[in-house]
Design a protein around this motif. Structure first.
Motif, PDB file in Angstrom:
ATOM      1  N   GLU A  83      17.201   5.081  -5.836  1.00  0.00           N
ATOM      2  CA  GLU A  83      15.793   5.084  -6.056  1.00  0.00           C
ATOM      3  C   GLU A  83      14.919   6.213  -6.629  1.00  0.00           C
ATOM      4  OE1 GLU A  83      13.744   2.197  -5.468  1.00  0.00           O
ATOM      5  OE2 GLU A  83      15.592   1.166  -5.237  1.00  0.00           O
ATOM      6  N   THR A 298      10.285   4.877  -1.537  1.00  0.00           N
ATOM      7  CA  THR A 298       9.064   4.559  -2.179  1.00  0.00           C
ATOM      8  C   THR A 298       7.811   5.504  -1.569  1.00  0.00           C
ATOM      9  OG1 THR A 298       9.512   2.429  -3.129  1.00  0.00           O
ATOM     10  CG2 THR A 298       7.282   3.000  -3.149  1.00  0.00           C
ATOM     11  N   LYS A 301       8.867   9.276  -2.399  1.00  0.00           N
ATOM     12  CA  LYS A 301       8.474   9.605  -3.851  1.00  0.00           C
ATOM     13  C   LYS A 301       7.014   9.929  -4.106  1.00  0.00           C
ATOM     14  CE  LYS A 301       8.530   6.641  -6.905  1.00  0.00           C
ATOM     15  NZ  LYS A 301       8.997   5.310  -8.044  1.00  0.00           N
ATOM     16  N   SER A 302       6.197   8.961  -3.245  1.00  0.00           N
ATOM     17  CA  SER A 302       4.529   9.381  -3.635  1.00  0.00           C
ATOM     18  C   SER A 302       4.382  10.337  -2.798  1.00  0.00           C
ATOM     19  CB  SER A 302       3.925   8.120  -2.786  1.00  0.00           C
ATOM     20  OG  SER A 302       2.531   8.272  -2.848  1.00  0.00           O
TER      21      SER A 302
END
Length: 306
Positions: A83, A298, A301-302
């Protein structure tokens, strides 16, 4: 004659016990076999503090260092790498005592050792500025490293991290701390026992498959790893959680709501003591990055890109 009759069944019982032990005993798996199965083209070896360390470095972008937990390996991050590798240069390793790195020659697994070891590893790879994420033991190493070397850690991600006293300890740690059961643990380690431990750290057992169980089981049987696990379970880690308020790196705390190894209340302790930290509670167990890699990656990453 009476004594002879008495000793006969004792002798038969002893022989029977030995026979059962030999049948149930699991020998180590040769290291070369494990290397063939659990390395790939990204795998590298580097000598750190007197031992060869298995690591991988993949992707491009800012550096992200990933630290696994007790009885695990760098493979626990496979989902995250898929990812995140287009956004970060990801470095992950098998920590001493585990995976293909295996037992440290000194058998020292205190937090001071791990922090010093990690700094030498980071220096050898010329990682001057990096994000650090760790799960369980790896989380404890991550925040301890952030305290010791704040100039190197840009952002910190703690996932069901160790560091606070937790009261009840996992059953496998109890076995390792008892002399009799520890001896058995070194010799009799059935696959079903490893499977049960995986079920303890997962919330959704439907995500557990044979490949996952085989990986944990076979790396447990790497030469020296069972003794290393016992040594690691018995040592006083020496965490200094009273210094957590000194952490200045922006910190994200991810925690499995159904963690059976490290209680949820510890998540709130970290959150309260690390100024400005953000806490996210997840529908998972002790290893949310492995159980729910897309959701957790996710979110990370943010956080790292903000």
């Amino acid at each position: 004659m009476y004594l002879k009759r008495l000793l006969l069944p004792i002798g038969v019982l002893t022989v029977s016990i030995i026979a059962v032990f030999l049948i149930l005993k699991q020998p180590d798996i040769p290291f070369n076999e494990l290397v063939k199965k659990y390395t790939n083209k990204e795998s590298k070896l580097i000598e750190v503090d007197g031992q060869k360390v298995h690591y991988r470095q993949e992707g491009e972008g800012p550096h992200l260092l990933l630290l696994h937990g007790t009885a695990s390996s760098l493979h626990t991050w496979d989902g995250w790498v898929e990812e995140l590798k287009n956004h970060f240069t990801i470095t992950r390793l098998d920590l001493p005592a585990f995976g293909l790195t295996g037992a440290h020659p000194d058998g020292n697994y205190s937090i001071d050792f791990y922090t010093s070891f990690l700094n030498e590893f980071v220096n050898q790879l010329d990682l001057d500025s990096l994000h650090v994420a760790g799960n369980s033991l790896g989380g404890g190493i991550a925040w301890s490293y952030a305290l010791s070397h704040p100039e190197k850690v840009s952002k910190l991600v703690l996932i069901d991290a160790s560091g606070y006293p937790s009261g009840e300890i996992p059953f496998v740690f109890k076995l390792a701390r008892n002399d009799l059961t520890a001896d058995l643990l070194k010799s009799i380690t059935p696959r079903s026992f490893v499977e049960k431990n995986i079920q303890d750290v997962y919330y959704n057992d439907s995500k557990i498959n044979d490949l996952l169980i085989d990986r944990y089981y076979e790396l447990t049987l790497a030469p020296g790893n069972r003794q290393a696990f016992i040594d690691r379970a018995r040592i006083n880690m020496g965490y200094n959680h009273k210094r957590l308020s000194e952490i200045k790196a922006p910190t994200l705390i991810l925690w499995g709501k159904y963690d059976e190894w490290v209680p949820l209340e510890n998540a709130y302790k970290f959150n309260n003591n690390i100024e400005g930290s953000e806490l996210v509670i997840l529908e998972s167990g002790h290893v949310p990055m492995e159980e729910n890699p897309v959701i957790t990656a996710t979110r990370v990453k943010s956080f790292l890109k903000d």
